[in-house]
Motif scaffolding. Sequence first.
Motif, PDB file in Angstrom:
ATOM      1  N   GLY A 261     -53.850 -20.171 -14.937  1.00 13.88           N
ATOM      2  CA  GLY A 261     -54.659 -18.978 -14.724  1.00 13.88           C
ATOM      3  C   GLY A 261     -56.001 -19.072 -15.442  1.00 13.88           C
ATOM      4  N   TRP A 262     -57.027 -18.461 -14.869  1.00 17.03           N
ATOM      5  CA  TRP A 262     -58.346 -18.555 -15.472  1.00 17.03           C
ATOM      6  C   TRP A 262     -58.430 -17.741 -16.757  1.00 17.03           C
ATOM      7  CZ3 TRP A 262     -62.524 -16.041 -17.352  1.00 17.03           C
ATOM      8  CH2 TRP A 262     -63.702 -16.792 -17.500  1.00 17.03           C
ATOM      9  N   TYR A 263     -58.004 -16.478 -16.706  1.00 14.36           N
ATOM     10  CA  TYR A 263     -58.139 -15.619 -17.890  1.00 14.36           C
ATOM     11  C   TYR A 263     -57.332 -16.153 -19.067  1.00 14.36           C
ATOM     12  CZ  TYR A 263     -60.671 -11.994 -15.329  1.00 14.36           C
ATOM     13  OH  TYR A 263     -61.625 -11.303 -14.618  1.00 14.36           O
ATOM     14  N   VAL A 274     -50.886 -10.809 -18.965  1.00 12.71           N
ATOM     15  CA  VAL A 274     -50.826 -12.226 -19.322  1.00 12.71           C
ATOM     16  C   VAL A 274     -51.868 -13.048 -18.585  1.00 12.71           C
ATOM     17  CG1 VAL A 274     -49.325 -14.262 -19.378  1.00 12.71           C
ATOM     18  CG2 VAL A 274     -48.350 -12.002 -19.795  1.00 12.71           C
ATOM     19  N   THR A 275     -52.139 -12.673 -17.329  1.00 10.44           N
ATOM     20  CA  THR A 275     -53.065 -13.474 -16.517  1.00 10.44           C
ATOM     21  C   THR A 275     -54.268 -12.694 -16.031  1.00 10.44           C
ATOM     22  OG1 THR A 275     -51.838 -12.964 -14.494  1.00 10.44           O
ATOM     23  CG2 THR A 275     -51.177 -14.942 -15.704  1.00 10.44           C
ATOM     24  N   GLY A 276     -54.437 -11.440 -16.447  1.00 11.36           N
ATOM     25  CA  GLY A 276     -55.533 -10.623 -15.948  1.00 11.36           C
ATOM     26  C   GLY A 276     -55.239 -10.101 -14.548  1.00 11.36           C
ATOM     27  N   VAL A 277     -56.154  -9.308 -13.997  1.00 11.84           N
ATOM     28  CA  VAL A 277     -55.993  -8.761 -12.650  1.00 11.84           C
ATOM     29  C   VAL A 277     -57.223  -9.096 -11.813  1.00 11.84           C
ATOM     30  CG1 VAL A 277     -54.370  -6.885 -13.152  1.00 11.84           C
ATOM     31  CG2 VAL A 277     -56.825  -6.518 -13.497  1.00 11.84           C
ATOM     32  N   ASN A 278     -57.006  -9.167 -10.493  1.00 12.87           N
ATOM     33  CA  ASN A 278     -58.091  -9.440  -9.552  1.00 12.87           C
ATOM     34  C   ASN A 278     -58.482  -8.128  -8.879  1.00 12.87           C
ATOM     35  OD1 ASN A 278     -59.086 -10.099  -6.642  1.00 12.87           O
ATOM     36  ND2 ASN A 278     -59.345 -12.006  -7.786  1.00 12.87           N
ATOM     37  N   SER A 279     -59.782  -7.841  -8.847  1.00  8.42           N
ATOM     38  CA  SER A 279     -60.247  -6.540  -8.367  1.00  8.42           C
ATOM     39  C   SER A 279     -60.672  -6.557  -6.898  1.00  8.42           C
ATOM     40  CB  SER A 279     -61.428  -6.061  -9.215  1.00  8.42           C
ATOM     41  OG  SER A 279     -62.500  -6.993  -9.136  1.00  8.42           O
ATOM     42  N   GLY A 280     -60.372  -7.639  -6.175  1.00  2.05           N
ATOM     43  CA  GLY A 280     -60.760  -7.699  -4.768  1.00  2.05           C
ATOM     44  C   GLY A 280     -60.042  -6.712  -3.884  1.00  2.05           C
ATOM     45  N   VAL A 281     -58.861  -6.257  -4.318  1.00  2.00           N
ATOM     46  CA  VAL A 281     -58.115  -5.191  -3.635  1.00  2.00           C
ATOM     47  C   VAL A 281     -57.706  -4.208  -4.719  1.00  2.00           C
ATOM     48  CG1 VAL A 281     -56.094  -4.606  -2.240  1.00  2.00           C
ATOM     49  CG2 VAL A 281     -57.261  -6.796  -1.865  1.00  2.00           C
ATOM     50  N   MET A 282     -58.272  -3.013  -4.675  1.00  2.00           N
ATOM     51  CA  MET A 282     -58.055  -2.056  -5.762  1.00  2.00           C
ATOM     52  C   MET A 282     -57.813  -0.663  -5.181  1.00  2.00           C
ATOM     53  SD  MET A 282     -60.546  -1.215  -8.998  1.00  2.00           S
ATOM     54  CE  MET A 282     -60.073  -0.074 -10.293  1.00  2.00           C
ATOM     55  N   LEU A 283     -56.621  -0.148  -5.415  1.00  8.62           N
ATOM     56  CA  LEU A 283     -56.244   1.192  -4.978  1.00  8.62           C
ATOM     57  C   LEU A 283     -56.491   2.162  -6.120  1.00  8.62           C
ATOM     58  CD1 LEU A 283     -54.885   2.728  -2.568  1.00  8.62           C
ATOM     59  CD2 LEU A 283     -52.704   2.346  -3.738  1.00  8.62           C
ATOM     60  N   MET A 284     -57.170   3.278  -5.834  1.00 11.10           N
ATOM     61  CA  MET A 284     -57.580   4.184  -6.910  1.00 11.10           C
ATOM     62  C   MET A 284     -57.261   5.637  -6.598  1.00 11.10           C
ATOM     63  SD  MET A 284     -61.334   2.643  -7.898  1.00 11.10           S
ATOM     64  CE  MET A 284     -61.803   2.104  -6.250  1.00 11.10           C
ATOM     65  N   ASN A 285     -56.742   6.333  -7.580  1.00 12.29           N
ATOM     66  CA  ASN A 285     -56.679   7.787  -7.550  1.00 12.29           C
ATOM     67  C   ASN A 285     -57.924   8.280  -8.277  1.00 12.29           C
ATOM     68  OD1 ASN A 285     -56.193  10.550  -8.270  1.00 12.29           O
ATOM     69  ND2 ASN A 285     -54.013  10.245  -7.844  1.00 12.29           N
TER      70      ASN A 285
END
Length: 452
Positions: A261-263, A274-285
């Motif tokens: 993983g990069w992070y 542990v590996t960070g998150v990718n923001s290319g698909v982000m569901l938001m309230n």
Amino acid sequence: MRIHCKVVAVAVCLGVFLLVYFLGGNAADDPLLEEVKEPGGSNSNSSPSSPPQLGRDAASKFARKAHDQVGAPRAEEPQPPQPPRGRREGKPSNRGVIAKSKQRSVVGRPASKRARAEETMHLAVVACGNRLDETLTMVKSALLFSFKKIKFHIFAEDPLASQFEKGLNQWPRAISAKFQYSIYPITFSVGNAEEWKKLFKPCAAQRLFLPVILKEVDSLLYVDTDVLFLRPMDDIWAFLKAFNSTQLAAMAPEHEVPKIGWYSRFARHPFYGVTGVNSGVMLMNLTRIRSTLFKNSMIPSGLSWEDLLHPLYQKYKNHITWGDQDLLNIIFHYNPECLFTFPCQWNYRPDHCMYGSNCKGAEEEGVSILHGNRGVYHDDKQPAFKVMYDAIHQFPFEDNLFQSLFYPIQTKFLDTVNTLCGRIPQVFLKQIEKTMRKVYEEKVVRHAKPHK
């Protein structure tokens, strides 16, 4: 004398004949009268009914019989008021049996989904530079497979705005009925707009300001322009109901294997998990985001989303590589209880197969959302991703999904089997085939069934 006697004898005979005739006629009439009276339930003490009364009795019985068979009140007879049955009473109808039958069929079943206000899903995307076709293909994929209506919030540079309008307005009327769209200029509410605009990729930081700009929107799905939906958007939208009381956003892990993983190897700033998150698909309230004070390393009391963005960027701008995604990782590092994590098949990228298959969810269920980062839709480095993009991009809306989309994808996938991602065609094809069958059943089979 003889003639006189003959006349008398004839008169006597005639009189006897007439007497016998009348007596016989009355005796023959009595049984008929008794037959009419007996069904009416009269007893021996009742007085004989007159012919008009008998007629009314028979008419009354016929009316009661007809009423029992039809189950509807006669129009000319007033009925006692009926108790309410869970819906507002409509206007009285004089159409007899048909009107009553319709009323019963409506009252006897719960309100249909169409009768209730349809929920609209909201999807946001940010497009700058040469991302027009890529963005329209993403929008197309969302519309091909989704069931609920979608409101698209498109943030674009000025030169692209008119081109988006032209492209979206050219689509068939049946498709246009499934969505609405609004086009917004690129704007940043805090800090230096030019600095934000150049963070990582052109305009990518715009997603950080969606809660501030779209104040009337409760919930939203953000996707990058290089995303393709391989199943209904309705399914990822349903994750909003899986949020607990503290969660306000959802993303997928940046990687499944920490060792590559990069992070976990290179990050010089805090990141989520542990590996960070990718923001290319982000569901938001967005409602929750706007009302939450976020913990951070600068102010102990917490900051609102808008107040947090600029000081966070100023603190870490010399340590971040992936721009806005890194800032999101920092935010959720300090607020892990606010994040819901998707399985990897909801944000499937080349990293999940180019070093060997490492997304178990995609192996089992197939890819749900394909994310072609690294520009793989437009070069030959990962032909499996390019096959998927080209097929959806070239698909005419009016054509059959299986004949003009799925079968061409299957055929072209044969040319990718010599690549690591192409070796696992079931990962790319399983979910989209399932989705097409679901769309076919929903839009063709159910509509073809006779209405009962």
